[in-house]
Motif scaffolding. Structure first.
Motif, short mmCIF file in Angstrom:
data_model
loop_
_atom_site.label_atom_id
_atom_site.label_comp_id
_atom_site.label_asym_id
_atom_site.label_seq_id
_atom_site.Cartn_x
_atom_site.Cartn_y
_atom_site.Cartn_z
N LEU A 1 0.83 -1.19 0.00
CA LEU A 1 0.00 0.00 0.00
C LEU A 1 0.87 1.25 0.00
O LEU A 1 2.01 1.23 0.49
N VAL A 2 0.35 2.33 -0.55
CA VAL A 2 0.95 3.64 -0.28
C VAL A 2 0.19 4.23 0.91
O VAL A 2 -0.92 3.82 1.24
N SER A 3 0.80 5.20 1.54
CA SER A 3 0.30 5.69 2.83
C SER A 3 -1.14 6.20 2.75
O SER A 3 -1.97 5.92 3.64
N ASN A 4 -1.48 6.96 1.69
CA ASN A 4 -2.85 7.49 1.58
C ASN A 4 -3.87 6.37 1.36
O ASN A 4 -5.01 6.48 1.82
N GLU A 5 -3.46 5.31 0.65
CA GLU A 5 -4.37 4.18 0.48
C GLU A 5 -4.64 3.51 1.83
O GLU A 5 -5.78 3.14 2.14
N TRP A 6 -3.58 3.35 2.62
CA TRP A 6 -3.78 2.75 3.95
C TRP A 6 -4.74 3.60 4.77
O TRP A 6 -5.67 3.08 5.39
N GLU A 7 -4.54 4.92 4.76
CA GLU A 7 -5.36 5.79 5.60
C GLU A 7 -6.80 5.85 5.13
O GLU A 7 -7.73 5.89 5.95
N LEU A 8 -7.01 5.86 3.80
CA LEU A 8 -8.39 5.84 3.29
C LEU A 8 -9.11 4.59 3.77
O LEU A 8 -10.25 4.67 4.26
N ALA A 9 -8.48 3.43 3.65
CA ALA A 9 -9.12 2.18 4.08
C ALA A 9 -9.33 2.15 5.59
O ALA A 9 -10.31 1.58 6.07
N ALA A 10 -8.42 2.76 6.34
CA ALA A 10 -8.54 2.76 7.79
C ALA A 10 -9.65 3.70 8.27
O ALA A 10 -10.31 3.44 9.27
N ARG A 11 -9.86 4.81 7.55
CA ARG A 11 -10.85 5.80 7.98
C ARG A 11 -12.25 5.56 7.43
O ARG A 11 -13.23 6.09 7.95
N TYR A 12 -12.37 4.77 6.37
CA TYR A 12 -13.64 4.66 5.63
C TYR A 12 -14.78 4.23 6.55
O TYR A 12 -14.67 3.26 7.30
N ASN B 1 4.57 0.49 4.38
CA ASN B 1 4.00 1.09 3.18
C ASN B 1 5.11 1.31 2.16
O ASN B 1 6.31 1.22 2.49
N PHE B 2 4.75 1.62 0.94
CA PHE B 2 5.76 1.66 -0.11
C PHE B 2 6.66 2.88 -0.07
O PHE B 2 7.87 2.79 -0.23
N GLU B 3 6.09 4.08 0.15
CA GLU B 3 6.87 5.28 -0.12
C GLU B 3 7.88 5.59 0.97
O GLU B 3 7.77 5.16 2.12
N GLU B 4 8.87 6.39 0.55
CA GLU B 4 9.95 6.79 1.43
C GLU B 4 9.52 7.97 2.29
O GLU B 4 8.96 8.95 1.80
N LEU B 5 9.79 7.90 3.60
CA LEU B 5 9.50 9.01 4.50
C LEU B 5 10.64 10.03 4.43
O LEU B 5 10.42 11.22 4.29
N TYR B 6 11.84 9.54 4.54
CA TYR B 6 13.05 10.30 4.23
C TYR B 6 14.13 9.28 3.93
O TYR B 6 13.88 8.07 4.00
N SER B 7 15.33 9.73 3.56
CA SER B 7 16.35 8.84 3.03
C SER B 7 16.59 7.61 3.92
O SER B 7 16.91 7.73 5.10
N GLY B 8 16.40 6.44 3.31
CA GLY B 8 16.63 5.18 4.01
C GLY B 8 15.53 4.75 4.93
O GLY B 8 15.62 3.69 5.58
N VAL B 9 14.44 5.53 5.01
CA VAL B 9 13.33 5.23 5.92
C VAL B 9 12.04 5.18 5.13
O VAL B 9 11.72 6.10 4.36
N THR C 1 6.86 -5.64 13.38
CA THR C 1 6.53 -5.10 12.06
C THR C 1 6.19 -6.21 11.06
O THR C 1 6.91 -7.21 10.96
N GLY C 2 5.08 -6.02 10.34
CA GLY C 2 4.69 -6.89 9.23
C GLY C 2 4.24 -6.02 8.07
O GLY C 2 4.70 -4.89 7.91
N PHE C 3 3.31 -6.51 7.29
CA PHE C 3 2.82 -5.71 6.16
C PHE C 3 1.52 -6.30 5.63
O PHE C 3 1.17 -7.46 5.90
N ARG C 4 0.81 -5.48 4.88
CA ARG C 4 -0.46 -5.86 4.27
C ARG C 4 -0.31 -5.59 2.77
O ARG C 4 0.29 -4.61 2.36
N VAL C 5 -0.86 -6.46 1.92
CA VAL C 5 -0.73 -6.27 0.49
C VAL C 5 -1.97 -5.61 -0.11
O VAL C 5 -3.06 -5.64 0.49
N ALA C 6 -1.77 -5.03 -1.27
CA ALA C 6 -2.85 -4.39 -2.03
C ALA C 6 -2.78 -4.89 -3.45
O ALA C 6 -1.85 -5.61 -3.85
N LYS C 7 -3.76 -4.49 -4.25
CA LYS C 7 -3.80 -4.87 -5.66
C LYS C 7 -4.60 -3.81 -6.40
O LYS C 7 -5.71 -3.47 -5.99
N THR C 8 -4.02 -3.25 -7.44
CA THR C 8 -4.71 -2.20 -8.19
C THR C 8 -5.87 -2.79 -8.98
O THR C 8 -5.76 -3.88 -9.54
#
Length: 489
Positions: free
Chosen positions: A353-364, A440-448, A480-487
């Motif tokens: 997931l990207v961060s906004n996708e995670w938050e949309l699903a969490a808030r819906y 989530n997929f995107e970088e928060l800052y370098s290496g993170v 820490t784990g992770f959740r998958v998504a699919k477009t």
């Protein structure tokens, strides 16, 4: 002139006969060519279209929509004249008689029939269910029904160009899987539309090699509040599917084993859950996989895609590639390739997931209202108050949906828990807060890279759906784990 000699009879010729006694007698011979009896129409054309001539009948079809009351034909004949005359407009809304006169005065009548072609138009121009219009493509229609709609008996309203559509107007249909609608044109040609109806939270089940995991549908084109105080907004443009749970050790281990045998390499082999060091903790295959870093999670997404294809014969496309080749190695020696990976937005394989996708699903909640940023996903009360900087003193609402380090020691976990033990959120998702942090997929800052959700070791502050954190890409741990998504493509 004498016998057997050719002569020019274009004007009268005098023949003289001489008797035996020498007397003569003249004859004037006049030869006339008979007039032609030819009187055919050899070509009859309107608007560049040639008619079909059979005997004395001429038939011609002009394009759909052509008016018949004033058409001017072009006519080619053998004969001296035709009536009505060439170059004269005529009303062809009924049959028209044309008469050709031959040079010898004889005539021939033709009956000309002109028909306007029937329409080939056969489009669905509007497809509506429960007041919601579907998105109409060339041969597809996608419609997102209101939250909570049952799909097994829905009656669409359909507007078409054509004479009929099947299934017929006003008939309910089961849209739990795609339905084909066929539109028939006036000219009897047909066009098929595949209609797909989704509902937010609709579940798709994926099964391979004895392992089943579910994913829930999240519609796109939605703008929603962000941050713990709801001060921001974000828009997720495209629809997607999200894992009903984080990736369990059962699924991880099944895919990992296949992947290692098929050209994949991982920095970490993963474990069945994690704990805070308390002795005697027993884990199981239904707990989240932990001790995997971000690179492992990203490469696992490609492995999950190719494993599922290999088992089920599907053709999902891996999302993370380098020069067109799926990335299959998360070890440190391949760190640069992993960290430079971009998401192929045209690929329909499994991914993070990207961060906004995670938050949309969490808030819906229902598409028009949202879980506040300081609540846990699916909770009925806040988890943490940023104004007073304190957790909700009544933590029962948060404990109903999240495993976390709350104030109540009776329900505070000392490690990860099996998935699907607590309440779901509105989309049917489990553990969107607590249990394990989710890469989530995107970088928060370098290496993170971004992490969302909080874990069993987090306090109430980490249970806020608006809270964003991050961790180093090469640092696995038991939290820490992770959740998958699919477009949705």
């Amino acid at each position: 002139p004498t016998f057997g000699v050719a002569h020019d009879f274009s004007s009268p010729v005098t023949y003289t006969v001489t008797a035996a006694d020498g007397s003569t007698k003249d004859y004037t011979v006049t030869v006339t060519a008979a007039s032609s009896s030819s009187k055919d129409i050899t070509k009859f054309t309107i608007l560049g279209i040639d008619g079909t001539i059979i005997g004395s009948a001429i038939s011609l079809t002009v394009p759909y929509g052509t008016g018949l009351t004033s058409l001017t034909p072009t006519i080619t004949i053998t004969g001296t004249s035709v009536s009505p005359a060439v170059g004269v407009a005529h009303d062809f809304s009924s049959d028209v008689a044309y008469t050709v006169t031959a040079a010898d005065g004889s005539t021939k009548a033709y009956t000309v029939t002109v028909t306007a072609a029937t329409s080939s138009s056969k489009d669905i121009v509007k497809f509506t269910i429960l007041g919601v219009d579907g998105l109409i493509g060339t041969n597809t229609i996608l419609l997102i029904a209101p939250y909570g709609t049952g799909l097994t008996s829905l009656t669409p309203t359909i507007t078409i160009t054509g004479v009929s559509v099947s299934p017929t107007f006003g008939a309910p249909n089961d849209f739990s899987s795609p339905v084909t609608y066929t539109v028939t044109a006036a000219d009897s040609s047909t066009k098929d539309y595949i209609v797909t109806v989704h509902v937010p939270g609709q579940i798709a089940t994926f099964t391979a090699d004895g392992v089943t995991f579910n994913m829930a549908y999240v519609p796109g084109g939605i703008t929603f509040p962000t941050d713990v105080d709801d001060s921001g907004t974000a828009t997720v443009s495209d629809a997607y599917w999200i894992g009903e749970t984080v990736v369990t050790y059962e699924l991880w281990n099944k895919v990992y084993t296949w992947a290692i045998a098929n050209g994949y390499y991982f920095a970490n082999s993963g474990t069945d859950g994690g704990d805070d060091g308390t002795p005697g903790i027993i884990h199981g295959i239904n707990e989240p996989v932990t001790t995997v870093d971000w690179r492992d999670a990203m490469v696992f997404s490609n492995a999950l895609t190719e494993w599922y294809n290999a088992i089920n014969g599907t053709s999902y496309v891996p999302v993370y590639k380098d020069s067109g080749t799926p990335i299959r190695d998360s070890r440190g020696t391949n760190a640069a390739q992993c960290d430079a990976a971009t998401q192929d937005t045209t690929a329909n394989g499994f991914r993070l997931l990207v961060s906004n996708e995670w938050e949309l699903a969490a808030r819906y909640k229902n598409g028009t209202s949202w879980t506040p940023g300081n609540y846990a996903s699916g909770s009925t009360d806040y988890a943490f108050d940023d104004i007073s900087w304190s957790p909700n003193p009544d933590e029962a609402a948060t404990e109903a949906v999240a495993w976390y380090a709350g104030a109540n020691p009776a329900v505070t976990p000392t490690g990860t828990q099996a998935v699907k033990l607590l309440d779901q959120n509105a989309l049917g998702l489990y553990d969107m807060n607590g249990n394990v942090w989710e890469w989530n997929f995107e970088e928060l800052y370098s290496g993170v890279r971004v992490q969302r959700s909080g874990s069993f070791g987090s306090d109430a502050y980490g249970m806020q759906v608006g809270h964003v954190d991050g961790y180093y890409v090469d640092s696995p741990d038991g939290y820490t784990g992770f959740r998958v998504a699919k477009t949705e493509l």
